[in-house]
Design a protein around this motif. Structure first.
Motif, mmCIF file in Angstrom:
data_model
loop_
_atom_site.group_PDB
_atom_site.id
_atom_site.type_symbol
_atom_site.label_atom_id
_atom_site.label_comp_id
_atom_site.label_asym_id
_atom_site.label_seq_id
_atom_site.Cartn_x
_atom_site.Cartn_y
_atom_site.Cartn_z
ATOM 1 N N MET A 1 0.825 -1.176 0.000
ATOM 2 C CA MET A 1 0.000 0.000 0.000
ATOM 3 C C MET A 1 0.870 1.239 0.000
ATOM 4 S SD MET A 1 -3.452 -0.247 2.077
ATOM 5 C CE MET A 1 -3.172 -0.729 3.674
ATOM 6 N N ASP A 2 0.907 1.896 -1.079
ATOM 7 C CA ASP A 2 1.642 3.146 -1.162
ATOM 8 C C ASP A 2 0.667 4.302 -0.976
ATOM 9 O OD1 ASP A 2 4.036 1.902 -1.621
ATOM 10 O OD2 ASP A 2 3.795 1.917 -3.797
ATOM 11 N N ILE A 3 0.677 4.805 0.231
ATOM 12 C CA ILE A 3 -0.184 5.945 0.543
ATOM 13 C C ILE A 3 0.671 7.194 0.455
ATOM 14 C CG2 ILE A 3 -1.625 7.026 2.292
ATOM 15 C CD1 ILE A 3 -2.127 4.237 3.423
ATOM 16 N N PRO A 4 0.257 8.163 -0.320
ATOM 17 C CA PRO A 4 1.050 9.386 -0.410
ATOM 18 C C PRO A 4 1.021 10.142 0.918
ATOM 19 C CG PRO A 4 -0.988 9.642 -1.635
ATOM 20 C CD PRO A 4 -0.935 8.221 -1.172
ATOM 21 N N VAL A 5 2.195 10.543 1.348
ATOM 22 C CA VAL A 5 2.334 11.281 2.602
ATOM 23 C C VAL A 5 2.460 12.758 2.251
ATOM 24 C CG1 VAL A 5 3.732 11.604 4.664
ATOM 25 C CG2 VAL A 5 3.459 9.314 3.688
ATOM 26 N N ARG A 6 1.432 13.510 2.678
ATOM 27 C CA ARG A 6 1.436 14.931 2.353
ATOM 28 C C ARG A 6 1.563 15.807 3.586
ATOM 29 N NH1 ARG A 6 -2.984 13.584 -1.800
ATOM 30 N NH2 ARG A 6 -1.720 13.330 -3.664
ATOM 31 N N THR A 7 1.111 15.295 4.709
ATOM 32 C CA THR A 7 1.181 16.095 5.936
ATOM 33 C C THR A 7 1.892 15.295 7.005
ATOM 34 O OG1 THR A 7 -0.914 15.260 6.789
ATOM 35 C CG2 THR A 7 -1.015 17.228 5.390
ATOM 36 N N ILE A 8 2.146 15.971 8.108
ATOM 37 C CA ILE A 8 2.826 15.302 9.219
ATOM 38 C C ILE A 8 1.930 14.245 9.851
ATOM 39 C CG2 ILE A 8 2.175 16.947 11.010
ATOM 40 C CD1 ILE A 8 5.651 15.545 10.731
ATOM 41 N N SER A 9 0.642 14.471 9.841
ATOM 42 C CA SER A 9 -0.278 13.471 10.400
ATOM 43 C C SER A 9 -0.318 12.224 9.511
ATOM 44 C CB SER A 9 -1.680 14.062 10.588
ATOM 45 O OG SER A 9 -2.211 14.461 9.344
ATOM 46 N N ASP A 10 -0.202 12.396 8.185
ATOM 47 C CA ASP A 10 -0.101 11.236 7.291
ATOM 48 C C ASP A 10 1.170 10.446 7.572
ATOM 49 O OD1 ASP A 10 -2.448 11.990 6.061
ATOM 50 O OD2 ASP A 10 -1.456 12.912 4.309
ATOM 51 N N LEU A 11 2.249 11.150 7.859
ATOM 52 C CA LEU A 11 3.516 10.497 8.182
ATOM 53 C C LEU A 11 3.399 9.698 9.464
ATOM 54 C CD1 LEU A 11 6.499 10.047 7.528
ATOM 55 C CD2 LEU A 11 6.996 12.138 8.821
ATOM 56 N N HIS A 12 2.784 10.275 10.510
ATOM 57 C CA HIS A 12 2.600 9.559 11.780
ATOM 58 C C HIS A 12 1.696 8.338 11.581
ATOM 59 C CE1 HIS A 12 4.833 12.260 14.300
ATOM 60 N NE2 HIS A 12 4.107 13.327 13.897
ATOM 61 N N ALA A 13 0.660 8.476 10.777
ATOM 62 C CA ALA A 13 -0.235 7.350 10.519
ATOM 63 C C ALA A 13 0.502 6.234 9.782
ATOM 64 C CB ALA A 13 -1.449 7.819 9.719
ATOM 65 N N GLU A 14 1.342 6.588 8.839
ATOM 66 C CA GLU A 14 2.115 5.587 8.091
ATOM 67 C C GLU A 14 3.127 4.895 8.996
ATOM 68 O OE1 GLU A 14 3.239 3.318 4.772
ATOM 69 O OE2 GLU A 14 1.454 4.513 5.181
ATOM 70 N N ILE A 15 3.750 5.642 9.906
ATOM 71 C CA ILE A 15 4.699 5.046 10.853
ATOM 72 C C ILE A 15 3.980 4.048 11.748
ATOM 73 C CG2 ILE A 15 6.149 5.540 12.859
ATOM 74 C CD1 ILE A 15 6.976 8.141 11.436
ATOM 75 N N ILE A 16 2.813 4.402 12.231
ATOM 76 C CA ILE A 16 2.037 3.497 13.089
ATOM 77 C C ILE A 16 1.634 2.247 12.307
ATOM 78 C CG2 ILE A 16 -0.163 3.273 14.320
ATOM 79 C CD1 ILE A 16 0.179 6.236 15.118
ATOM 80 N N ARG A 17 1.207 2.429 11.062
ATOM 81 C CA ARG A 17 0.817 1.283 10.236
ATOM 82 C C ARG A 17 2.002 0.354 9.998
ATOM 83 N NH1 ARG A 17 1.001 -0.776 5.318
ATOM 84 N NH2 ARG A 17 2.294 0.892 4.489
ATOM 85 N N LEU A 18 3.176 0.905 9.715
ATOM 86 C CA LEU A 18 4.370 0.086 9.487
ATOM 87 C C LEU A 18 4.808 -0.643 10.751
ATOM 88 C CD1 LEU A 18 6.433 2.382 7.098
ATOM 89 C CD2 LEU A 18 5.221 0.269 6.524
ATOM 90 N N GLU A 19 4.647 -0.003 11.909
ATOM 91 C CA GLU A 19 4.982 -0.676 13.162
ATOM 92 C C GLU A 19 4.048 -1.850 13.414
ATOM 93 O OE1 GLU A 19 4.987 2.396 16.135
ATOM 94 O OE2 GLU A 19 7.013 3.050 15.626
ATOM 95 N N LYS A 20 2.771 -1.712 13.077
ATOM 96 C CA LYS A 20 1.830 -2.824 13.226
ATOM 97 C C LYS A 20 2.178 -3.957 12.274
ATOM 98 C CE LYS A 20 -2.081 -0.199 14.973
ATOM 99 N NZ LYS A 20 -3.457 0.261 14.737
ATOM 100 N N VAL A 21 2.555 -3.620 11.047
ATOM 101 C CA VAL A 21 2.967 -4.649 10.089
ATOM 102 C C VAL A 21 4.205 -5.380 10.600
ATOM 103 C CG1 VAL A 21 3.913 -4.988 7.760
ATOM 104 C CG2 VAL A 21 1.918 -3.524 8.089
ATOM 105 N N LYS A 22 5.139 -4.630 11.172
ATOM 106 C CA LYS A 22 6.360 -5.231 11.720
ATOM 107 C C LYS A 22 6.023 -6.177 12.866
ATOM 108 C CE LYS A 22 10.430 -4.021 14.360
ATOM 109 N NZ LYS A 22 11.028 -2.976 15.169
#
Length: 140
Positions: free
Chosen positions: A1-22
């Motif tokens: 899933m390549d979600i475009p990161v445009r804001t800082i909140s999108d970045l935090h959400a992507e980091i949380i999602r990647l940590e769950k995947v890990k």
């Protein structure tokens, strides 16, 4: 899933999602390596590919196993002594592939042929000269 990161909140959400995947992948790996029999099966699969009965390292006889070590070592120490790293690596790879053709049957076959050749040459060399009947027979 390549979600475009445009804001800082999108970045935090992507980091949380990647940590769950890990975390999910870590749990899957722990489940896979939970018993000694699973670990042994994984290590065995490295040396033996399923479906191919003569492809594993451990399926060779003693001559095949020794040739996997001795053949590249002797080639690199004698014929390719002054060669560079790449040539020695290629020699190692080619000799590893060639060592699959070396077995106890092939070694004994070559040994028997050489032994037969040498004994044939020695018999010809030590054979007494045949008498010439034309010279030995008295003429009447």
């Amino acid at each position: 899933m390549d979600i475009p990161v445009r804001t800082i909140s999108d970045l935090h959400a992507e980091i949380i999602r990647l940590e769950k995947v890990k975390q999910q992948q870590e749990m899957d790996l722990k489940q896979r390596f939970n018993s000694p029999s699973n670990i042994f099966a994984i290590v065995k699969s490295i040396f033996h590919k399923p479906g191919d009965p003569k492809n594993g390292i451990l399926d060779q006889d003693l001559f095949g196993l020794l040739s996997r070590v001795i053949l590249p070592f002797t080639l690199n120490k004698t014929l390719f002594k002054g060669s560079g790293f790449l040539v020695k690596t290629l020699v190692g790879l080619v000799s590893q592939k060639a060592s699959t053709y070396i077995s106890e049957d092939s070694v004994t076959g070559v040994w028997d042929k050489a032994k037969g050749l040498i004994t044939g040459l020695l018999k010809k060399k030590n054979k007494p000269p045949e008498p010439d009947f034309a010279k030995a027979a008295p003429t009447a």
